[in-house]
Design a protein around this motif. Structure first.
Motif, PDB file in Angstrom:
ATOM      1  N   GLY A 278       0.817  -1.324   0.052  1.00  0.00           N
ATOM      2  CA  GLY A 278      -0.002   0.191   0.026  1.00  0.00           C
ATOM      3  C   GLY A 278       0.831   1.258  -0.150  1.00  0.00           C
ATOM      4  O   GLY A 278       1.832   1.082  -0.698  1.00  0.00           O
ATOM      5  N   GLY A 279       0.328   2.042   0.716  1.00  0.00           N
ATOM      6  CA  GLY A 279       1.226   3.401   0.787  1.00  0.00           C
ATOM      7  C   GLY A 279       1.075   4.717  -0.216  1.00  0.00           C
ATOM      8  O   GLY A 279       0.238   4.284  -1.146  1.00  0.00           O
ATOM      9  N   SER A 280       2.044   5.213  -0.274  1.00  0.00           N
ATOM     10  CA  SER A 280       1.943   6.396  -0.980  1.00  0.00           C
ATOM     11  C   SER A 280       2.965   6.531  -2.115  1.00  0.00           C
ATOM     12  O   SER A 280       3.066   7.393  -3.003  1.00  0.00           O
ATOM     13  N   LYS A 281       4.063   5.712  -1.896  1.00  0.00           N
ATOM     14  CA  LYS A 281       5.107   6.083  -2.973  1.00  0.00           C
ATOM     15  C   LYS A 281       4.948   5.002  -4.136  1.00  0.00           C
ATOM     16  O   LYS A 281       5.597   4.222  -4.505  1.00  0.00           O
TER      17      LYS A 281
ATOM     18  N   LEU B  71      -9.316   7.794   1.358  1.00  0.00           N
ATOM     19  CA  LEU B  71      -8.303   7.730   2.510  1.00  0.00           C
ATOM     20  C   LEU B  71      -8.166   6.633   3.127  1.00  0.00           C
ATOM     21  O   LEU B  71      -7.233   6.701   3.988  1.00  0.00           O
TER      22      LEU B  71
ATOM     23  N   GLY C 175      -4.254   3.251   4.355  1.00  0.00           N
ATOM     24  CA  GLY C 175      -4.801   4.539   4.300  1.00  0.00           C
ATOM     25  C   GLY C 175      -4.038   5.622   4.915  1.00  0.00           C
ATOM     26  O   GLY C 175      -2.856   5.258   5.472  1.00  0.00           O
TER      27      GLY C 175
ATOM     28  N   GLU D 125      -2.341   8.230   9.628  1.00  0.00           N
ATOM     29  CA  GLU D 125      -1.795   9.300  10.538  1.00  0.00           C
ATOM     30  C   GLU D 125      -2.887  10.052  11.122  1.00  0.00           C
ATOM     31  O   GLU D 125      -2.952  10.816  12.072  1.00  0.00           O
TER      32      GLU D 125
ATOM     33  N   GLY E 265       9.145  -0.895   6.538  1.00  0.00           N
ATOM     34  CA  GLY E 265       8.942   0.428   5.981  1.00  0.00           C
ATOM     35  C   GLY E 265       8.855   1.495   7.213  1.00  0.00           C
ATOM     36  O   GLY E 265       8.236   1.324   8.383  1.00  0.00           O
ATOM     37  N   GLY E 266       9.255   2.450   6.926  1.00  0.00           N
ATOM     38  CA  GLY E 266       9.306   3.642   7.725  1.00  0.00           C
ATOM     39  C   GLY E 266       7.856   4.080   8.374  1.00  0.00           C
ATOM     40  O   GLY E 266       7.623   4.161   9.510  1.00  0.00           O
TER      41      GLY E 266
ATOM     42  N   GLY F 260      11.232  -0.713   3.811  1.00  0.00           N
ATOM     43  CA  GLY F 260       9.959  -0.666   2.827  1.00  0.00           C
ATOM     44  C   GLY F 260      10.394  -1.086   1.546  1.00  0.00           C
ATOM     45  O   GLY F 260      10.454  -2.328   1.123  1.00  0.00           O
TER      46      GLY F 260
HETATM   47  N1  LIG Z   1      -5.165   6.616   0.346  1.00  0.00           N
HETATM   48  C1  LIG Z   1      -4.180   7.308   0.695  1.00  0.00           C
HETATM   49  N2  LIG Z   1      -4.243   8.931   0.499  1.00  0.00           N
HETATM   50  C2  LIG Z   1      -3.003   9.310   0.963  1.00  0.00           C
HETATM   51  N3  LIG Z   1      -2.107   9.069   1.556  1.00  0.00           N
HETATM   52  C3  LIG Z   1      -2.066   7.750   1.981  1.00  0.00           C
HETATM   53  C4  LIG Z   1      -3.145   6.904   1.487  1.00  0.00           C
HETATM   54  N4  LIG Z   1      -2.808   5.586   1.632  1.00  0.00           N
HETATM   55  C5  LIG Z   1      -1.524   5.768   2.443  1.00  0.00           C
HETATM   56  N5  LIG Z   1      -1.272   7.010   2.508  1.00  0.00           N
HETATM   57  C6  LIG Z   1      -0.046   7.385   3.042  1.00  0.00           C
HETATM   58  O1  LIG Z   1       1.213   6.517   2.819  1.00  0.00           O
HETATM   59  C7  LIG Z   1       2.337   6.711   3.626  1.00  0.00           C
HETATM   60  C8  LIG Z   1       3.217   5.506   3.691  1.00  0.00           C
HETATM   61  O2  LIG Z   1       3.452   5.074   2.348  1.00  0.00           O
HETATM   62  P1  LIG Z   1       5.144   4.644   2.201  1.00  0.00           P
HETATM   63  O3  LIG Z   1       5.998   5.785   2.598  1.00  0.00           O
HETATM   64  O4  LIG Z   1       4.878   4.075   0.901  1.00  0.00           O
HETATM   65  O5  LIG Z   1       5.227   3.425   3.197  1.00  0.00           O
HETATM   66  P2  LIG Z   1       6.432   3.079   4.023  1.00  0.00           P
HETATM   67  O6  LIG Z   1       7.279   4.404   4.625  1.00  0.00           O
HETATM   68  O7  LIG Z   1       6.155   2.012   5.065  1.00  0.00           O
HETATM   69  O8  LIG Z   1       7.487   2.378   3.031  1.00  0.00           O
HETATM   70  C9  LIG Z   1       1.611   7.168   4.794  1.00  0.00           C
HETATM   71  O9  LIG Z   1       2.276   8.442   5.269  1.00  0.00           O
HETATM   72  C10 LIG Z   1       0.181   7.365   4.480  1.00  0.00           C
HETATM   73  O10 LIG Z   1      -0.503   8.507   4.993  1.00  0.00           O
END
Ligand SMILES: Nc1ncnc2c1ncn2[C@@H]1O[C@H](COP(=O)(O)OP(=O)(O)O)[C@@H](O)[C@H]1O
Ligand SMILES: O=C(OP(=O)(O)O)[C@H](O)COP(=O)(O)O
Length: 397
Positions: A195-198, A294, A321, A324, A354-355, A377
């Motif tokens: 999942g996540g945002s990257k 979200l 999602g 935070e 993952g961070g 991550g």
């Molecule tokens: N649907 C969403 N809309 C906006 N931000 C999201 C959504 N789902 C997850 N996130 C964001 O993804 C971020 C973590 O993603 P990522 O950096 O890829 O994880 P990690 O650091 O564990 O590898 C979080 O800050 C979270 O707020």
């Protein structure tokens, strides 16, 4: 013998300037560190080196700044590290040049300093020879203790290792040993949650991951990109619309590999990106233009739980999602606790990393019920798909 050089191979470190690449890219809120997992992970290496009389010079990045950006300074993280270490941690406002040189030369044996964000300099991500030289001039020995950034072939994570005697730090060593032990031959079915945002930096690796796992559950901003690629309206959701072709190609690859893809069927949507924003549960076919997804919805969580019941191994990077922000943490918390319970009852081997994912598992109170929690991550996912990690390869014997 371990395939790469470790601190045990390092000659006498007394009075040596030891450049230690660590990952200080930690979750922050209003200038405060909200999850110290990555800080705690590097304490053994710092203490090992200072105990041998070495001078610890910490190199790290933070965020993805475009040049110098005081909002992404490592200064507040250095302060938090001082609290975790329980002793003075100096900080200097650059990682190369006269200011850094003078600060490092004033270090006494056993002291610790954090240099400013390496990504303030373009040469870091370019792995530029002149930037590598500038960093190398500050040290006598190089230690890489940032497994979670080892997938980046940058100056401070890869280039430096070819300029100075180079060794793996204790966290790097233990991450690789633990992940190898847990996942070298995982019991199947293997279920991955990504999942996540990257999205832009992780989407393509899914193309290989679908050949390694039996079920791929996609959440977060990553899922929105797939939903849009399938023609769904995603409103103002976090989404990389221009990566639709890659997403559709990954779906084809998954089909060919016999990997089941699980996408959200419902979402918690809001018109504002803030805690306690007015929200509703909507089918992914009913997201309005002014709304953003979200979190995953309850029907999606139920499907994910049902898939988990049939799995033997789960690997997870990236929350479902914007966890935070209450209440957009519900899906991540529910699934994290469910995985923790299945693991605790001996039904599942679970590895997450993952961070922000680690922060989410800690927020859910579930991290200690997982089989293993990595600080990494993207690096964890790339390691999982079998990619050579530049930061690790540079340390091989
Ligand atoms: N649907 C969403 N809309 C906006 N931000 C999201 C959504 N789902 C997850 N996130 C964001 O993804 C971020 C973590 O993603 P990522 O950096 O890829 O994880 P990690 O650091 O564990 O590898 C979080 O800050 C979270 O707020
Ligand atoms: O936080 C990190 O990766 P992660 O978000 O995959 O855990 C690492 O610090 C790498 O950061 P980057 O993805 O900006 O290179």
């Amino acid at each position: 013998m371990i395939a790469f050089r470790t601190l045990d191979d390092a000659a006498d470190l007394a009075d040596k300037r030891v450049l230690v690449r660590v990952d200080l890219n930690v979750p922050m809120e209003s200038g405060r560190v909200t999850d110290a997992t990555r800080l705690k992970a590097i304490l053994p290496t710092i203490r090992d080196i200072t105990g041998k009389g070495g001078k610890v010079v910490l190199l790290a990045h933070f965020g993805r700044p475009k040049g110098r950006d005081e909002t992404q300074s490592l200064a507040p993280v250095a302060k938090a590290l001082e609290g975790e270490l329980g002793r003075k941690v100096a900080f200097v406002g650059d990682c190369v040049g006269d200011e850094a040189k003078s600060a490092v030369s004033s270090l006494a044996s056993g002291e610790v300093i954090v240099l400013e964000n390496t990504r303030f300099h373009a040469g870091e991500e370019k792995n530029a020879p002149d930037f590598i030289e500038a960093l190398a001039s500050l040290g006598d020995v190089y230690v890489n203790d940032a497994f979670s950034t080892a997938h980046r072939a940058h100056a401070s994570t890869e280039g430096l290792a070819h300029k100075l005697p180079a060794y793996a730090g204790r966290s790097m060593e233990s991450e690789i040993e633990a992940l190898t032990k847990a996942l070298e031959a995982p019991q199947r079915p293997v279920l991955a949650v990504v999942g996540g945002s990257k999205v832009s930096t992780k989407l393509e690796l899914l193309g290989n991951l679908v050949r390694k796992v039996d079920i791929l559950v996609i959440g977060g901003g990553m899922a929105n990109t797939f939903l849009a690629a399938l023609g769904k309206k995603v409103g103002k959701s976090l989404c990389e619309h221009d990566l639709g072709d890659i997403a559709r190609d990954i779906l084809d690859k998954a089909k060919a590999a016999g990997c089941e893809i699980v996408l959200p069927v419902d979402a918690v949507v809001a018109t504002e990106f803030k805690a306690n924003a007015a929200h509703r549960v909507a089918s992914v076919d009913d997201v309005k233009d002014d709304e953003m997804m979200l979190d995953a919805g309850p029907a999606t969580v139920a499907i994910v739980k049902q898939k988990l019941d049939g799995a033997k191994t789960v690997v997870w990077n990236g929350p479902f999602g914007a966890f935070e922000l209450t209440p957009f943490d519900a899906a991540t918390v529910a699934v994290a606790r469910y995985v923790g319970d299945l693991t605790h009852n001996g039904k599942l081997l679970s590895v997450a990393g993952g961070g922000d994912t680690v922060a989410a598992l800690n927020h859910a109170g579930a991290a200690d019920r997982f089989s293993y929690v990595s600080t990494a991550g993207g690096a964890f996912l790339e390691w999982l798909e079998g990619k050579a990690l530049p930061g690790v390869e540079a340390l091989r014997r």
